[in-house]
Design a protein around this motif. Structure first.
Motif, PDB file in Angstrom:
ATOM      1  N   PHE B 282       9.146  14.327  -3.657  1.00  0.00           N
ATOM      2  CA  PHE B 282       8.985  15.760  -3.410  1.00  0.00           C
ATOM      3  C   PHE B 282       8.451  16.368  -4.703  1.00  0.00           C
ATOM      4  CE2 PHE B 282      12.120  14.179  -0.512  1.00  0.00           C
ATOM      5  CZ  PHE B 282      11.719  14.733   0.693  1.00  0.00           C
ATOM      6  N   ALA B 283       7.906  17.581  -4.589  1.00  0.00           N
ATOM      7  CA  ALA B 283       7.172  18.159  -5.719  1.00  0.00           C
ATOM      8  C   ALA B 283       8.042  18.383  -6.949  1.00  0.00           C
ATOM      9  CB  ALA B 283       6.499  19.472  -5.294  1.00  0.00           C
ATOM     10  N   HIS B 284       9.350  18.485  -6.760  1.00  0.00           N
ATOM     11  CA  HIS B 284      10.185  18.745  -7.932  1.00  0.00           C
ATOM     12  C   HIS B 284      10.460  17.496  -8.761  1.00  0.00           C
ATOM     13  CE1 HIS B 284      13.104  17.141  -5.090  1.00  0.00           C
ATOM     14  NE2 HIS B 284      13.987  17.027  -6.039  1.00  0.00           N
ATOM     15  N   VAL B 285      10.319  16.316  -8.185  1.00  0.00           N
ATOM     16  CA  VAL B 285      10.735  15.115  -8.912  1.00  0.00           C
ATOM     17  C   VAL B 285       9.919  14.908 -10.193  1.00  0.00           C
ATOM     18  CG1 VAL B 285      11.245  12.665  -8.772  1.00  0.00           C
ATOM     19  CG2 VAL B 285      11.582  14.104  -6.761  1.00  0.00           C
ATOM     20  N   PRO B 286       8.581  15.109 -10.162  1.00  0.00           N
ATOM     21  CA  PRO B 286       7.852  15.005 -11.434  1.00  0.00           C
ATOM     22  C   PRO B 286       8.297  16.031 -12.480  1.00  0.00           C
ATOM     23  CG  PRO B 286       6.333  14.811  -9.594  1.00  0.00           C
ATOM     24  CD  PRO B 286       7.658  15.237  -9.013  1.00  0.00           C
ATOM     25  N   LEU B 287       8.775  17.192 -12.034  1.00  0.00           N
ATOM     26  CA  LEU B 287       9.231  18.202 -12.999  1.00  0.00           C
ATOM     27  C   LEU B 287      10.502  17.727 -13.691  1.00  0.00           C
ATOM     28  CD1 LEU B 287       8.590  21.464 -10.925  1.00  0.00           C
ATOM     29  CD2 LEU B 287       7.046  20.263 -12.508  1.00  0.00           C
ATOM     30  N   TYR B 288      11.465  17.270 -12.901  1.00  0.00           N
ATOM     31  CA  TYR B 288      12.679  16.711 -13.505  1.00  0.00           C
ATOM     32  C   TYR B 288      12.301  15.514 -14.382  1.00  0.00           C
ATOM     33  CZ  TYR B 288      16.040  19.304 -10.485  1.00  0.00           C
ATOM     34  OH  TYR B 288      16.813  20.260  -9.851  1.00  0.00           O
ATOM     35  N   GLY B 289      11.391  14.681 -13.882  1.00  0.00           N
ATOM     36  CA  GLY B 289      11.006  13.484 -14.634  1.00  0.00           C
ATOM     37  C   GLY B 289      10.394  13.830 -15.979  1.00  0.00           C
ATOM     38  N   LEU B 290       9.464  14.790 -15.988  1.00  0.00           N
ATOM     39  CA  LEU B 290       8.829  15.183 -17.255  1.00  0.00           C
ATOM     40  C   LEU B 290       9.874  15.660 -18.257  1.00  0.00           C
ATOM     41  CD1 LEU B 290       5.681  17.044 -15.866  1.00  0.00           C
ATOM     42  CD2 LEU B 290       5.625  15.048 -17.394  1.00  0.00           C
ATOM     43  N   GLU B 291      10.880  16.365 -17.767  1.00  0.00           N
ATOM     44  CA  GLU B 291      11.914  16.881 -18.673  1.00  0.00           C
ATOM     45  C   GLU B 291      12.924  15.801 -19.052  1.00  0.00           C
ATOM     46  OE1 GLU B 291      13.457  20.476 -16.861  1.00  0.00           O
ATOM     47  OE2 GLU B 291      11.438  21.307 -16.658  1.00  0.00           O
ATOM     48  N   ASP B 292      13.387  15.047 -18.070  1.00  0.00           N
ATOM     49  CA  ASP B 292      14.450  14.081 -18.348  1.00  0.00           C
ATOM     50  C   ASP B 292      13.946  12.845 -19.093  1.00  0.00           C
ATOM     51  OD1 ASP B 292      16.401  15.682 -17.259  1.00  0.00           O
ATOM     52  OD2 ASP B 292      16.157  14.876 -15.248  1.00  0.00           O
ATOM     53  N   LEU B 293      12.649  12.566 -18.996  1.00  0.00           N
ATOM     54  CA  LEU B 293      12.079  11.474 -19.794  1.00  0.00           C
ATOM     55  C   LEU B 293      11.694  11.957 -21.191  1.00  0.00           C
ATOM     56  CD1 LEU B 293       9.786   9.719 -17.148  1.00  0.00           C
ATOM     57  CD2 LEU B 293      12.035   8.968 -17.937  1.00  0.00           C
ATOM     58  N   GLY B 294      11.752  13.260 -21.414  1.00  0.00           N
ATOM     59  CA  GLY B 294      11.512  13.788 -22.753  1.00  0.00           C
ATOM     60  C   GLY B 294      10.093  14.244 -23.032  1.00  0.00           C
ATOM     61  N   PHE B 295       9.254  14.335 -22.018  1.00  0.00           N
ATOM     62  CA  PHE B 295       7.887  14.818 -22.236  1.00  0.00           C
ATOM     63  C   PHE B 295       7.831  16.340 -22.331  1.00  0.00           C
ATOM     64  CE2 PHE B 295       7.192  10.628 -20.358  1.00  0.00           C
ATOM     65  CZ  PHE B 295       6.229  10.111 -21.212  1.00  0.00           C
TER      66      PHE B 295
END
Ligand SMILES: [Zn+2]
Lengths: 136, 381
Positions: B282-295
């Protein structure tokens, strides 16, 4: 699944039957560790914090706040769209999934952190589900 | 585990992609496996380790004629294959086996002998405490944390829409993508409401397909037809299948732990990453990913995407195959994210990032509750 018109109901296990006995009698039962004090959900006969089997069951206040939700437009068995699928934070700490009832199923009516209270709806002789409605 | 000691020497998707009604789920696994073996110049006799999700590894071994010395059937949803890669690394390093085949196949759309995800059974905890309320499908489970995330950061639902728009731009460059026509933020917001705040164009596709990987030790990796892609680091974590019980709704603990382990093992910094895949169920997963992976810092990912940093020509190309939102999504998409990372490092991606040397593939599983992260590089160290 698609030809099913009734809501999919839980099948209690020996470890959860006390919860479903509670909802039938109008109690939302949580568990508490008698060793470390952790209050937890979903039910299990041991503490997820410290591993102690020395746990007890108690009736929660039924008060909660709305933590997050979606308003589903997907037909689901026994659930007519639109319906909220919500996670609430109980006054005692644990979170649980439920439906918010007794108000419009709109973003305007469903605001995060709104106070809620439990309401019970019997589905059949065995299963009564806990829903939440805006607090009086 | 040591950086770069295991390499991918075969990587392929199914021959067809999208709608494949003439092929069973089992054969989708096999089709991808045969393509990967052919590419690596290997036969079933050369494979001594097998991992699969959706179909049990012993079933695959028998079907393909493999005699395994090592099997892994980890099934935790869409990031299962990242975990298989990590487990295979450890097995190869430990000498349990030499050459591992990892397969995925899923008749997600045509449902030809397709298996369901096993968590949604009445007596299980999710079956008792989530399913009765409509928490039985990804669009009503993966998505539940998001309103809390948006409110915490002062964002609106439309701030997620650029994720879908930008990935459609990447999909337009990929001949195998399901959807290639350009879309706008308005198109995303005006598409059918699925589960507020998610509209149809914020939700992944449902298609048929598969993919397979072949891993072996780095010291053998130059003996194969294709240039090897090395595994520099890997991580995994999980919070279990119940979205209501996640530790935190504005950040994924599983994402953070998985990403931290992978980056620490690889010994790289975020500036070293040329290309990124974050499983976009879903569209939010890349947003969480960018933040939680530290980007990105917490709450800044939506603006990062909106400012075109992840778009074609941007500083951090993300989901360059079009992702689960526009390329394909069979149900457990993690395999396709890794396939795209490997294509990019081999220099053969349809939307090739010039000179890509390090790619991160991050998978989500369960109901937004499981993570696996693989860092690939085209040099071992
Ligand atoms: Zn305890």
């Amino acid at each position: 699944m698609t030809d099913q018109t009734e809501r999919v109901l839980p099948r209690p296990t020996p470890e959860t039957v006390h919860f479903w006995e509670g909802t039938r009698t109008g109690e939302l039962r949580l568990q508490k560790c008698d060793d470390c004090g952790k209050i937890y959900f979903p039910p299990r006969p041991f503490c997820p914090e410290c591993g102690s089997r020395n746990v007890s069951t108690f009736a929660a206040s039924g008060r909660a706040t709305l933590y997050s939700y979606v308003i589903s437009h997907i037909p689901a068995p026994g659930l007519g769209p639109p319906y909220s699928v919500a996670v609430v934070t109980l006054e005692e700490g644990p979170r649980l999934m439920t439906n918010i009832v007794g108000c419009d199923q709109t973003p305007e009516a469903l605001t995060l952190d709104m106070p809620l209270e439990v309401t019970f709806e019997a589905q059949n002789d065995e299963i009564t589900l806990p829903f939440f409605k805006p607090a009086a | 585990m040591a950086r770069g000691t295991v390499a991918v020497v075969g990587a392929a998707e199914t021959t067809e992609m999208g709608v494949i009604p003439e092929t069973s789920e089992l054969q989708l696994h096999a089709d991808a496996a045969l393509n990967a073996m052919a590419e690596a110049g290997l036969t079933a006799a050369d494979i001594d380790g097998i991992a699969a999700a959706g179909e049990a590894p012993d079933v695959l071994a028998q079907y393909l004629g493999i005699t395994p010395a090592w099997l892994d059937g980890t099934l935790i949803g869409g990031s299962s294959f990242m975990l298989h890669v990590r487990h295979a690394m450890a097995a190869i390093e430990a000498g349990l086996c030499t050459t591992v085949l990892i397969t995925h196949g899923e008749s997600g759309r045509s449902r030809v002998e397709a298996k369901g995800f096993p968590e949604f059974i009445g007596g299980k905890l999710a079956g008792q405490f989530e399913v009765p309320y409509g928490g039985s499908l990804p669009p009503t489970m993966f998505t539940i944390p998001v309103l809390r995330y948006l409110q915490t950061h002062g964002l609106r639902p439309e701030d997620m829409a650029p994720v879908s728009v930008v990935q459609r731009e990447w999909a337009a460059l990929n001949p195998r993508a399901t959807f290639k026509d350009p879309i706008t933020v308005n198109d995303v917001m005006n598409s059918r409401m699925v589960a507020y705040p998610f509209t149809l164009l914020m939700c992944c596709l449902r298609t048929d397909g598969g993919g397979a990987l072949i891993l072996t030790s780095a010291d053998r990796a130059n003996d194969f037809p294709r240039p090897p892609v090395y595994i520099l680091g890997a991580g995994e974590s999980a919070e279990g299948p119940m979205v209501s019980q996640l530790d935190d709704f504005i950040s994924s603990k599983a994402f953070r732990l998985s990403g931290e382990r992978a980056f620490a093992e690889a010994g790289i910094s975020h500036d070293d990453v040329d290309h990124l895949m974050i499983y976009d169920a879903f569209a939010h997963v890349p947003l969480y990913g960018l933040e939680d992976l530290g980007f990105c810092k917490p709450g800044e990912a939506a603006a990062f995407v909106g400012d075109r940093n992840t778009a074609p020509g941007g500083s951090l190309p993300l989901n360059t195959n079009g992702g689960g939102l526009s390329y394909m999504h069979s149900g457990m998409y993690g395999m396709y994210a890794m396939q795209e990372s490997i294509r990019q490092l081999r220099g053969i991606a349809p939307a090739q990032v010039p000179g890509a040397q390090v790619s991160v593939a991050h998978g989500v599983g369960g109901m937004f509750s499981v993570a696996g992260t693989i860092i690939f590089g085209n040099e071992p160290a």
